[in-house]
Design a protein around this motif. Structure first.
Motif, PDB file in Angstrom:
ATOM      1  N   LYS A 106       0.834  -1.211   0.000  1.00 11.48           N
ATOM      2  CA  LYS A 106       0.000   0.000   0.000  1.00 11.48           C
ATOM      3  C   LYS A 106       0.868   1.259   0.000  1.00 11.48           C
ATOM      4  CE  LYS A 106      -3.717   2.300   2.401  1.00 11.48           C
ATOM      5  NZ  LYS A 106      -4.546   2.396   3.566  1.00 11.48           N
ATOM      6  N   GLU A 107       1.934   1.258   0.810  1.00 12.77           N
ATOM      7  CA  GLU A 107       2.824   2.422   0.861  1.00 12.77           C
ATOM      8  C   GLU A 107       3.536   2.618  -0.477  1.00 12.77           C
ATOM      9  OE1 GLU A 107       6.333   4.302   3.677  1.00 12.77           O
ATOM     10  OE2 GLU A 107       5.812   2.190   3.908  1.00 12.77           O
ATOM     11  N   PHE A 108       3.971   1.532  -1.092  1.00  7.60           N
ATOM     12  CA  PHE A 108       4.606   1.613  -2.411  1.00  7.60           C
ATOM     13  C   PHE A 108       3.654   2.238  -3.426  1.00  7.60           C
ATOM     14  CE2 PHE A 108       4.973  -0.404  -6.602  1.00  7.60           C
ATOM     15  CZ  PHE A 108       6.181   0.148  -7.008  1.00  7.60           C
ATOM     16  N   GLU A 109       2.406   1.761  -3.429  1.00  9.91           N
ATOM     17  CA  GLU A 109       1.424   2.282  -4.387  1.00  9.91           C
ATOM     18  C   GLU A 109       1.152   3.771  -4.151  1.00  9.91           C
ATOM     19  OE1 GLU A 109      -1.167  -1.694  -5.424  1.00  9.91           O
ATOM     20  OE2 GLU A 109      -1.745  -0.507  -3.685  1.00  9.91           O
ATOM     21  N   GLU A 110       1.050   4.163  -2.879  1.00  7.37           N
ATOM     22  CA  GLU A 110       0.785   5.573  -2.574  1.00  7.37           C
ATOM     23  C   GLU A 110       1.942   6.468  -2.993  1.00  7.37           C
ATOM     24  OE1 GLU A 110      -0.003   5.531   1.610  1.00  7.37           O
ATOM     25  OE2 GLU A 110      -2.057   4.798   1.345  1.00  7.37           O
TER      26      GLU A 110
END
Length: 123
Positions: A106-110
């Protein structure tokens, strides 16, 4: 020092610094006018009295919270190109790349997908 290297910016800080000049410097250096004043005093380009006067100007004109002239948001261009190679040529997926970067998916995508130029193919 990173955003305003002393050797590079000091010549621009000589002479009289006023709100108009600070606005011009903000456009060129892409940093806040307040950061310029702080740095100018730190590197000895202006005196403490000059700095104090400029801070009073910021306060009296209501510019401590909102300065005139917005700095345009810059979006990375190289990161999406690198990710494109990882996804298309090296056959990595988002989960693989997130793991390499030690990030949760999720952090990578954000950080790298939602806020960058669109990728042609995102897995």
């Amino acid at each position: 020092e990173f955003l305003m290297p002393t050797k590079e910016i000091k010549p621009y800080l000589t002479g009289k610094l006023n709100m108009g000049r600070l606005a011009d410097l903000k456009r060129g250096w892409k940093v806040s006018m307040q950061a310029i004043v702080y740095w100018a005093e730190t590197i000895g380009a202006i005196t403490a009295n000059q700095s104090r006067y400029l801070w009073m100007q910021f306060n009296s004109q209501g510019m401590r919270k909102k300065e005139p002239i917005d700095i345009p948001i810059e979006y990375p261009t190289l990161i999406p190109e690198i990710l494109e190679i990882y996804f298309t040529k090296l056959n990595y997926n988002k989960k693989d790349v997130a793991k390499i970067l030690c990030l949760h998916l999720k952090e990578f995508e954000e950080r790298y997908i939602a806020n960058s130029a669109p990728l042609k193919l995102v897995r």
